[in-house]
Design a protein around this motif. Structure first.
Motif, mmCIF file in Angstrom:
data_model
loop_
_atom_site.group_PDB
_atom_site.id
_atom_site.type_symbol
_atom_site.label_atom_id
_atom_site.label_comp_id
_atom_site.label_asym_id
_atom_site.label_seq_id
_atom_site.Cartn_x
_atom_site.Cartn_y
_atom_site.Cartn_z
ATOM 1 N N GLN A 39 0.843 -1.192 0.000
ATOM 2 C CA GLN A 39 0.000 0.000 0.000
ATOM 3 C C GLN A 39 0.876 1.239 0.000
ATOM 4 N N ALA A 40 0.798 1.988 -1.082
ATOM 5 C CA ALA A 40 1.513 3.255 -1.185
ATOM 6 C C ALA A 40 0.634 4.369 -0.623
ATOM 7 N N PRO A 41 1.232 5.480 -0.227
ATOM 8 C CA PRO A 41 0.440 6.587 0.334
ATOM 9 C C PRO A 41 -0.659 7.035 -0.617
ATOM 10 N N GLY A 42 -1.869 7.130 -0.105
ATOM 11 C CA GLY A 42 -2.995 7.586 -0.900
ATOM 12 C C GLY A 42 -3.572 6.564 -1.844
ATOM 13 N N LYS A 43 -3.073 5.339 -1.776
ATOM 14 C CA LYS A 43 -3.564 4.296 -2.668
ATOM 15 C C LYS A 43 -4.122 3.134 -1.870
ATOM 16 N N GLU A 44 -4.885 2.289 -2.566
ATOM 17 C CA GLU A 44 -5.430 1.111 -1.907
ATOM 18 C C GLU A 44 -4.353 0.021 -1.814
ATOM 19 N N VAL A 79 7.198 -17.065 5.387
ATOM 20 C CA VAL A 79 7.049 -16.744 3.973
ATOM 21 C C VAL A 79 7.947 -15.554 3.673
ATOM 22 N N TYR A 80 8.511 -15.551 2.478
ATOM 23 C CA TYR A 80 9.503 -14.547 2.106
ATOM 24 C C TYR A 80 9.114 -13.858 0.808
ATOM 25 N N LEU A 81 9.617 -12.645 0.647
ATOM 26 C CA LEU A 81 9.499 -11.949 -0.624
ATOM 27 C C LEU A 81 10.867 -11.376 -0.963
ATOM 28 N N GLN A 82 11.509 -11.988 -1.939
ATOM 29 C CA GLN A 82 12.783 -11.481 -2.429
ATOM 30 C C GLN A 82 12.503 -10.432 -3.489
ATOM 31 N N MET A 83 13.001 -9.233 -3.272
ATOM 32 C CA MET A 83 12.727 -8.116 -4.172
ATOM 33 C C MET A 83 14.045 -7.634 -4.775
ATOM 34 N N ASN A 84 14.174 -7.792 -6.067
ATOM 35 C CA ASN A 84 15.376 -7.365 -6.782
ATOM 36 C C ASN A 84 15.050 -6.210 -7.717
ATOM 37 N N SER A 85 16.079 -5.513 -8.143
ATOM 38 C CA SER A 85 15.922 -4.401 -9.089
ATOM 39 C C SER A 85 14.823 -3.453 -8.642
ATOM 40 N N LEU A 86 14.896 -3.052 -7.402
ATOM 41 C CA LEU A 86 13.837 -2.211 -6.841
ATOM 42 C C LEU A 86 13.768 -0.856 -7.540
ATOM 43 N N LYS A 87 12.552 -0.352 -7.647
ATOM 44 C CA LYS A 87 12.277 0.925 -8.286
ATOM 45 C C LYS A 87 11.604 1.857 -7.283
ATOM 46 N N PRO A 88 11.694 3.159 -7.492
ATOM 47 C CA PRO A 88 11.002 4.085 -6.583
ATOM 48 C C PRO A 88 9.510 3.798 -6.467
ATOM 49 N N GLU A 89 8.901 3.324 -7.532
ATOM 50 C CA GLU A 89 7.462 3.031 -7.481
ATOM 51 C C GLU A 89 7.139 1.788 -6.650
ATOM 52 N N ASP A 90 8.147 1.072 -6.177
ATOM 53 C CA ASP A 90 7.917 -0.039 -5.253
ATOM 54 C C ASP A 90 7.778 0.445 -3.817
ATOM 55 N N THR A 91 7.998 1.724 -3.590
ATOM 56 C CA THR A 91 7.872 2.294 -2.248
ATOM 57 C C THR A 91 6.455 2.114 -1.725
ATOM 58 N N ALA A 92 6.329 1.483 -0.568
ATOM 59 C CA ALA A 92 5.013 1.181 0.012
ATOM 60 C C ALA A 92 5.217 0.496 1.360
ATOM 61 N N VAL A 93 4.123 0.352 2.069
ATOM 62 C CA VAL A 93 4.097 -0.558 3.215
ATOM 63 C C VAL A 93 3.695 -1.921 2.677
ATOM 64 N N TYR A 94 4.479 -2.924 3.017
ATOM 65 C CA TYR A 94 4.234 -4.284 2.537
ATOM 66 C C TYR A 94 3.608 -5.108 3.661
ATOM 67 N N TYR A 95 2.506 -5.770 3.321
ATOM 68 C CA TYR A 95 1.746 -6.555 4.281
ATOM 69 C C TYR A 95 1.751 -8.025 3.883
ATOM 70 N N CYS A 96 1.844 -8.857 4.886
ATOM 71 C CA CYS A 96 1.725 -10.299 4.717
ATOM 72 C C CYS A 96 0.293 -10.703 5.072
ATOM 73 N N GLY A 97 -0.303 -11.569 4.260
ATOM 74 C CA GLY A 97 -1.649 -12.031 4.522
ATOM 75 C C GLY A 97 -1.729 -13.545 4.477
ATOM 76 N N ALA A 98 -2.690 -14.092 5.225
ATOM 77 C CA ALA A 98 -2.915 -15.535 5.245
ATOM 78 C C ALA A 98 -4.332 -15.821 4.791
ATOM 79 N N LEU A 99 -4.453 -16.780 3.894
ATOM 80 C CA LEU A 99 -5.729 -17.135 3.270
ATOM 81 C C LEU A 99 -5.963 -18.621 3.442
ATOM 82 N N GLN A 100 -7.066 -18.969 4.086
ATOM 83 C CA GLN A 100 -7.318 -20.385 4.348
ATOM 84 C C GLN A 100 -7.905 -21.104 3.137
ATOM 85 N N ASN A 101 -8.871 -20.496 2.487
ATOM 86 C CA ASN A 101 -9.574 -21.156 1.386
ATOM 87 C C ASN A 101 -9.327 -20.390 0.098
#
Length: 125
Positions: A39-44, A79-101
């Motif tokens: 979630q970036a500032p001002g975005k969903e 769970v991991y997220l490897q992020m390479n070649s990062l760009k300024p537009e990747d700036t955000a708060v990153y959230y982990c979620g769990a989904l049962q079904n």
């Protein structure tokens, strides 16, 4: 109770790499599908990547395909997220979620049962 705790965020320069981690507890981790959203500032909050409970499906958002890799370790409840070649537009708060079904899919945010508190990723140009 279920807890998801993200870590690994920070301030990096464009082109750098980061690895985010999410530690899960209070659930039978191997039965849950896991996802990363951001979630970036001002975005969903938007879908970034997901991994099915046994790891056989790993959808990605088009914007990160080829740069980000999601993985999981069911023995460690991680769970991991490897992020390479990062760009300024990747700036955000990153959230982990769990989904049962996953019947209705791994990508819709509203399908997820549990969320972590998020970790900030800032990419400077």
């Amino acid at each position: 109770q279920v807890q998801l705790v993200e870590s690994g965020g920070g301030l990096v320069q464009a082109g750098d790499s980061l690895r985010l981690s999410c530690a899960a507890s209070g659930l039978i981790f191997s039965t849950y599908n896991m996802g990363w959203f951001r979630q970036a500032p001002g975005k969903e909050r938007e879908f970034t990547a997901a991994i099915s409970s046994n790891g056989d499906r790993t959808p990605y958002a088009d914007s990160v395909k080829g740069r980000f890799t999601i993985s999981r370790d069911n023995a460690k409840n991680m769970v991991y997220l490897q992020m390479n070649s990062l760009k300024p537009e990747d700036t955000a708060v990153y959230y982990c979620g769990a989904l049962q079904n996953a019947y209705y899919g791994l990508t819709p945010r509203t399908n997820y049962n549990y969320w972590g508190q998020g970790t900030q990723v800032t990419v400077s140009s």
